[in-house]
Design a protein around this motif. Sequence first.
Motif, short mmCIF file in Angstrom:
data_model
loop_
_atom_site.label_atom_id
_atom_site.label_comp_id
_atom_site.label_asym_id
_atom_site.label_seq_id
_atom_site.Cartn_x
_atom_site.Cartn_y
_atom_site.Cartn_z
N ARG A 2 5.84 -37.10 -33.87
CA ARG A 2 6.25 -35.89 -33.15
C ARG A 2 5.36 -34.72 -33.52
N ALA A 3 4.99 -34.63 -34.79
CA ALA A 3 4.09 -33.57 -35.23
C ALA A 3 2.72 -33.72 -34.57
N ALA A 4 2.25 -34.97 -34.47
CA ALA A 4 0.95 -35.21 -33.85
C ALA A 4 0.98 -34.78 -32.38
N CYS A 5 2.05 -35.14 -31.69
CA CYS A 5 2.21 -34.74 -30.27
C CYS A 5 2.20 -33.22 -30.13
N ARG A 6 2.91 -32.58 -31.03
CA ARG A 6 3.02 -31.12 -30.97
C ARG A 6 1.65 -30.47 -31.18
N LEU A 7 0.89 -30.99 -32.13
CA LEU A 7 -0.43 -30.43 -32.40
C LEU A 7 -1.36 -30.62 -31.20
N GLU A 8 -1.28 -31.77 -30.56
CA GLU A 8 -2.10 -32.00 -29.38
C GLU A 8 -1.72 -31.01 -28.27
N ALA A 9 -0.43 -30.77 -28.14
CA ALA A 9 0.02 -29.81 -27.14
C ALA A 9 -0.45 -28.39 -27.46
N LEU A 10 -0.70 -28.15 -28.75
CA LEU A 10 -1.16 -26.83 -29.17
C LEU A 10 -2.68 -26.70 -29.14
N GLY A 11 -3.36 -27.73 -28.64
CA GLY A 11 -4.78 -27.62 -28.43
C GLY A 11 -5.68 -28.34 -29.41
N ALA A 68 -11.81 -33.31 -41.99
CA ALA A 68 -10.43 -33.34 -41.49
C ALA A 68 -9.50 -32.51 -42.37
N GLN A 69 -8.44 -32.02 -41.74
CA GLN A 69 -7.42 -31.25 -42.44
C GLN A 69 -6.18 -32.13 -42.57
N LEU A 70 -5.62 -32.15 -43.78
CA LEU A 70 -4.49 -33.02 -44.06
C LEU A 70 -3.21 -32.19 -44.07
N VAL A 71 -2.24 -32.59 -43.26
CA VAL A 71 -1.03 -31.78 -43.09
C VAL A 71 0.22 -32.63 -43.34
N GLU A 72 1.00 -32.22 -44.35
CA GLU A 72 2.31 -32.85 -44.57
C GLU A 72 3.34 -32.08 -43.76
N VAL A 73 4.13 -32.82 -42.97
CA VAL A 73 5.09 -32.15 -42.08
C VAL A 73 6.53 -32.25 -42.59
N LEU A 74 6.68 -32.68 -43.85
CA LEU A 74 8.01 -32.73 -44.46
C LEU A 74 8.46 -31.33 -44.86
N ASN A 120 1.10 -27.73 -46.08
CA ASN A 120 2.44 -28.02 -45.59
C ASN A 120 2.77 -27.19 -44.35
N VAL A 121 3.05 -27.90 -43.27
CA VAL A 121 3.59 -27.25 -42.08
C VAL A 121 4.80 -28.11 -41.66
N PRO A 122 6.00 -27.74 -42.12
CA PRO A 122 7.17 -28.57 -41.78
C PRO A 122 7.33 -28.73 -40.28
N LEU A 123 7.70 -29.93 -39.87
CA LEU A 123 7.85 -30.20 -38.44
C LEU A 123 8.77 -29.19 -37.77
N ALA A 124 9.83 -28.82 -38.48
CA ALA A 124 10.81 -27.91 -37.89
C ALA A 124 10.22 -26.55 -37.56
N THR A 125 9.10 -26.22 -38.21
CA THR A 125 8.51 -24.89 -37.98
C THR A 125 7.17 -24.99 -37.25
N LEU A 126 6.77 -26.19 -36.90
CA LEU A 126 5.44 -26.37 -36.32
C LEU A 126 5.34 -25.70 -34.93
N GLY A 127 4.48 -24.71 -34.84
CA GLY A 127 4.31 -23.99 -33.59
C GLY A 127 3.11 -23.06 -33.69
N PRO A 128 2.82 -22.33 -32.64
CA PRO A 128 1.62 -21.48 -32.61
C PRO A 128 1.57 -20.50 -33.78
N GLU A 129 2.73 -20.04 -34.21
CA GLU A 129 2.75 -19.03 -35.25
C GLU A 129 2.59 -19.61 -36.66
N THR A 130 2.71 -20.92 -36.80
CA THR A 130 2.65 -21.52 -38.15
C THR A 130 1.35 -22.28 -38.40
N ILE A 131 0.46 -22.28 -37.45
CA ILE A 131 -0.76 -23.08 -37.64
C ILE A 131 -2.05 -22.26 -37.67
#
Lengths: 168, 67
Positions: free
Chosen positions: A4-13, B18-24, B39-50
């Motif tokens: 799901r994280a991978a999908c989200r990142l792809e959607a973010l460009g 490559a950049q390594l990202v733990e989403v826990l 660390n970028v938790p999945l619950a917060t993953l979005g334009p503002e957190t990356i």
Amino acid sequence: MSPRAACRLEALGFSAVYDYTAGKIDWLAAGLPTEGPAASTLRPGALARTEIPTCTLDDTVATARQRVAASGEDRCVVVSGEHIVLGVLDRDALAGDGHAIAAEAMRAGPATVRANEDLSALLERMHRRNVMEILVTDPDGRLLGLLHRDDADVVMTRPHGAPATAPD
Amino acid sequence: MAVAVHREEIPRLLARGAQLVEVLPVAEYEEEHLPDAINVPLATLGPETIPELDRSRPVIVYCWDAL
């Protein structure tokens, strides 16, 4: 979770997204280095002896016997070309016909543990079953080392705060 | 579609930038994580957190296991 994280990142460009699906548990089970407070936890992978004699299926018992004699161990681990554990030549097998090949003389499918197994629980099982050594492999079955119960007992009974280094 | 990678491919990808990202969640990341992972938790993953991630470089994501 990571797909799901991978999908989200792809959607973010992001155009080059890789998913290590096996995850952190796989990394720990392979005994690879980590960072953080728990990275110093004593685990079988860190305590296993890595300089242990090995041979391939086609090696003779005589060859394995020579390697064992030079190593200080009492067994030879039979591995594939990719270092996957296939069997063990123990004392009895090593004392047998030197012309036999390992494939014929080995005990196939020995018990193994992963590098990140809970050390206290593992030691408790080893004591209960009178097991002195156990092979440590990564999740793909590749040999990482041989954990001697005595080595682990010494480390586990060391006073808190004393340095914990892997045995030679 | 993201490419699934085996553990042994990770060092090669990291060597290529490559950049390594733990989403826990943060607590799990702080307890123990892969070397140099952020660390970028999945619950917060979005334009503002990356913002610290570079879109021009590969990204490897991981969590606890395959489940």
